[in-house]
Design a protein around this motif. Sequence first.
Motif, PDB file in Angstrom:
ATOM      1  N   VAL A 108       7.998 -22.471  -8.873  1.00  5.81           N
ATOM      2  CA  VAL A 108       7.637 -22.697  -7.474  1.00  5.81           C
ATOM      3  C   VAL A 108       8.651 -23.606  -6.794  1.00  5.81           C
ATOM      4  N   GLY A 109       9.190 -24.572  -7.512  1.00  7.06           N
ATOM      5  CA  GLY A 109      10.167 -25.472  -6.924  1.00  7.06           C
ATOM      6  C   GLY A 109      11.474 -24.800  -6.568  1.00  7.06           C
ATOM      7  N   SER A 110      11.759 -23.653  -7.155  1.00  9.10           N
ATOM      8  CA  SER A 110      13.003 -22.932  -6.845  1.00  9.10           C
ATOM      9  C   SER A 110      12.842 -21.949  -5.690  1.00  9.10           C
ATOM     10  N   MET A 111      11.687 -21.934  -5.057  1.00 14.27           N
ATOM     11  CA  MET A 111      11.419 -20.986  -3.965  1.00 14.27           C
ATOM     12  C   MET A 111      11.020 -21.746  -2.712  1.00 14.27           C
ATOM     13  N   GLU A 112      11.237 -21.129  -1.558  1.00 13.97           N
ATOM     14  CA  GLU A 112      10.787 -21.704  -0.298  1.00 13.97           C
ATOM     15  C   GLU A 112       9.303 -21.410  -0.089  1.00 13.97           C
ATOM     16  N   LEU A 113       8.732 -22.139   0.893  1.00 14.24           N
ATOM     17  CA  LEU A 113       7.289 -22.037   1.097  1.00 14.24           C
ATOM     18  C   LEU A 113       6.868 -20.623   1.474  1.00 14.24           C
ATOM     19  N   ASP A 114       7.615 -19.980   2.366  1.00 15.39           N
ATOM     20  CA  ASP A 114       7.251 -18.617   2.767  1.00 15.39           C
ATOM     21  C   ASP A 114       7.310 -17.662   1.584  1.00 15.39           C
ATOM     22  N   GLU A 115       8.289 -17.846   0.715  1.00 14.68           N
ATOM     23  CA  GLU A 115       8.376 -17.000  -0.470  1.00 14.68           C
ATOM     24  C   GLU A 115       7.221 -17.271  -1.434  1.00 14.68           C
ATOM     25  N   VAL A 116       6.862 -18.538  -1.563  1.00 14.76           N
ATOM     26  CA  VAL A 116       5.747 -18.880  -2.462  1.00 14.76           C
ATOM     27  C   VAL A 116       4.450 -18.246  -1.983  1.00 14.76           C
ATOM     28  N   LEU A 117       4.235 -18.267  -0.662  1.00 14.10           N
ATOM     29  CA  LEU A 117       2.987 -17.728  -0.117  1.00 14.10           C
ATOM     30  C   LEU A 117       2.945 -16.205  -0.107  1.00 14.10           C
ATOM     31  N   SER A 118       4.107 -15.581  -0.073  1.00 14.24           N
ATOM     32  CA  SER A 118       4.130 -14.118   0.061  1.00 14.24           C
ATOM     33  C   SER A 118       4.540 -13.390  -1.206  1.00 14.24           C
ATOM     34  N   GLN A 119       5.031 -14.104  -2.228  1.00 10.07           N
ATOM     35  CA  GLN A 119       5.539 -13.440  -3.427  1.00 10.07           C
ATOM     36  C   GLN A 119       4.820 -13.954  -4.672  1.00 10.07           C
ATOM     37  N   ARG A 120       3.518 -13.848  -4.665  1.00  8.47           N
ATOM     38  CA  ARG A 120       2.764 -14.287  -5.846  1.00  8.47           C
ATOM     39  C   ARG A 120       3.043 -13.405  -7.052  1.00  8.47           C
ATOM     40  N   PRO A 139       0.022 -27.960   2.896  1.00  8.35           N
ATOM     41  CA  PRO A 139      -0.518 -29.110   3.643  1.00  8.35           C
ATOM     42  C   PRO A 139      -1.235 -28.668   4.919  1.00  8.35           C
ATOM     43  N   VAL A 140      -2.032 -29.609   5.460  1.00 10.41           N
ATOM     44  CA  VAL A 140      -2.851 -29.290   6.636  1.00 10.41           C
ATOM     45  C   VAL A 140      -1.977 -28.975   7.845  1.00 10.41           C
ATOM     46  N   ASP A 141      -0.924 -29.774   8.074  1.00  2.29           N
ATOM     47  CA  ASP A 141      -0.073 -29.523   9.241  1.00  2.29           C
ATOM     48  C   ASP A 141       0.628 -28.176   9.150  1.00  2.29           C
ATOM     49  N   ILE A 142       1.050 -27.812   7.946  1.00  6.87           N
ATOM     50  CA  ILE A 142       1.686 -26.507   7.775  1.00  6.87           C
ATOM     51  C   ILE A 142       0.664 -25.389   7.965  1.00  6.87           C
ATOM     52  N   THR A 143      -0.561 -25.630   7.495  1.00  5.80           N
ATOM     53  CA  THR A 143      -1.610 -24.627   7.701  1.00  5.80           C
ATOM     54  C   THR A 143      -1.891 -24.411   9.183  1.00  5.80           C
ATOM     55  N   ASN A 144      -1.949 -25.500   9.944  1.00  2.82           N
ATOM     56  CA  ASN A 144      -2.173 -25.373  11.394  1.00  2.82           C
ATOM     57  C   ASN A 144      -1.009 -24.650  12.067  1.00  2.82           C
ATOM     58  N   ALA A 145       0.223 -24.972  11.659  1.00  2.00           N
ATOM     59  CA  ALA A 145       1.378 -24.289  12.236  1.00  2.00           C
ATOM     60  C   ALA A 145       1.360 -22.800  11.904  1.00  2.00           C
ATOM     61  N   MET A 146       0.968 -22.483  10.686  1.00  2.00           N
ATOM     62  CA  MET A 146       0.875 -21.077  10.308  1.00  2.00           C
ATOM     63  C   MET A 146      -0.204 -20.360  11.105  1.00  2.00           C
ATOM     64  N   ALA A 147      -1.318 -21.063  11.372  1.00  2.00           N
ATOM     65  CA  ALA A 147      -2.380 -20.458  12.178  1.00  2.00           C
ATOM     66  C   ALA A 147      -1.906 -20.178  13.602  1.00  2.00           C
ATOM     67  N   ARG A 148      -1.165 -21.137  14.179  1.00  8.25           N
ATOM     68  CA  ARG A 148      -0.625 -20.909  15.528  1.00  8.25           C
ATOM     69  C   ARG A 148       0.388 -19.770  15.536  1.00  8.25           C
ATOM     70  N   GLN A 149       1.210 -19.739  14.513  1.00  4.21           N
ATOM     71  CA  GLN A 149       2.184 -18.657  14.430  1.00  4.21           C
ATOM     72  C   GLN A 149       1.494 -17.301  14.308  1.00  4.21           C
ATOM     73  N   MET A 150       0.462 -17.233  13.493  1.00  6.79           N
ATOM     74  CA  MET A 150      -0.263 -15.977  13.333  1.00  6.79           C
ATOM     75  C   MET A 150      -0.933 -15.570  14.645  1.00  6.79           C
ATOM     76  N   LYS A 151      -1.495 -16.567  15.367  1.00  2.49           N
ATOM     77  CA  LYS A 151      -2.130 -16.266  16.652  1.00  2.49           C
ATOM     78  C   LYS A 151      -1.110 -15.740  17.650  1.00  2.49           C
ATOM     79  N   ALA A 152       0.059 -16.387  17.700  1.00  5.02           N
ATOM     80  CA  ALA A 152       1.102 -15.922  18.622  1.00  5.02           C
ATOM     81  C   ALA A 152       1.576 -14.514  18.263  1.00  5.02           C
ATOM     82  N   GLU A 153       1.695 -14.254  16.969  1.00  3.42           N
ATOM     83  CA  GLU A 153       2.111 -12.915  16.553  1.00  3.42           C
ATOM     84  C   GLU A 153       1.069 -11.875  16.908  1.00  3.42           C
TER      85      GLU A 153
END
Length: 335
Positions: A121-133, A166-180
């Motif tokens: 997990v440390g060798s991957m970025e957050l978006d990759e970790v969340l999308s490439q389980r 984290p919570v702040d990243i979760t909120n940012a992801m929620a806003r991004q999903m809403k905008a999309e």
Amino acid sequence: MGLFFVIPFVAFALILLFSVVKIVPQGREFTVERFGRYTKTLNPGIHILTPFIERVGRRMNMMEQVLDVPTQEVITKDNAMVKVDGIVFIQVIDAAAAAYRVDNLNYAIAQLCMTNLRTVVGSMELDEVLSQRDSINTRLLHVIDSATAPWGVKVARIEIKDLTPPVDITNAMARQMKAERERRAVITEADGEKQAAIARAEGAKQSAILESEGRKEAAFRDAEAREREAEAEARATAMVSEAIAVGDVNAINYFVAQKYVEAFAELARSPQQKTVIVPSEMSALVGTIAGVGELVNMTRQSHDAPRAPRPAAQQQPAPARRTAPPRATGVPPTE
């Protein structure tokens, strides 16, 4: 005294029997030690050991087991902190290796999974970790299965159970999903309006084409009707002309009466006439018809009478004598 010696003997015999005869249940394997040294593995069934020499060392579970990987915080490549946990499915293949090559097998495998999970997990970025389980699971399975092979353990599969950013990243992801989602909704709505406009334009085009075709067909039919009406009028005029030529007074009377009636009908249909007075006596119409008949008779007699020959020098054109036809004595319409 005899009973006093029999009871200890029976107890000793039972203890000896249970220590010598071993029944291994299905899905288990027992290791046998002789003076503390591993000698063999007992498969499921009944076995008899050498008393006072051999004993059961380890009782190993040969069925597939599920181990829980504890939750831990891992820093990704882009310095995002995530909480990760998982589960691992293992199965002991070699009971002797699993019993004597590692101490506390389950704990060792759990710690191995945690360390490798931090590495992957440390060798991957957050978006990759969340999308490439699936990619993470495959990499962990390959590494841990290779590490546990000397222990006589087969790692069947590893699954990431939970990833918590984290919570702040979760909120940012929620806003991004809403905008999309809103962007997709606007695009879909615009596409729908475009399709509707195209459909309306196509409908208007088809309507205009059909309307023009209708006007064309109506004009063609009107022209055809006028042509047929003209042909009928011409045939009627020809028949009346032939009747006049042969001196048929009835045909002349019918023709004049028909025109007279049509004139009165047009007068009655005029939008400027509010009141039409029709004469009660139709003697004027009869007189007009009779006058036309007399005119025809005179014309026919003048054509049939023989003329005396005149010298060529004396023949001069006589002035034509015109006879005015009698007028109809009808009463004009009065408003």
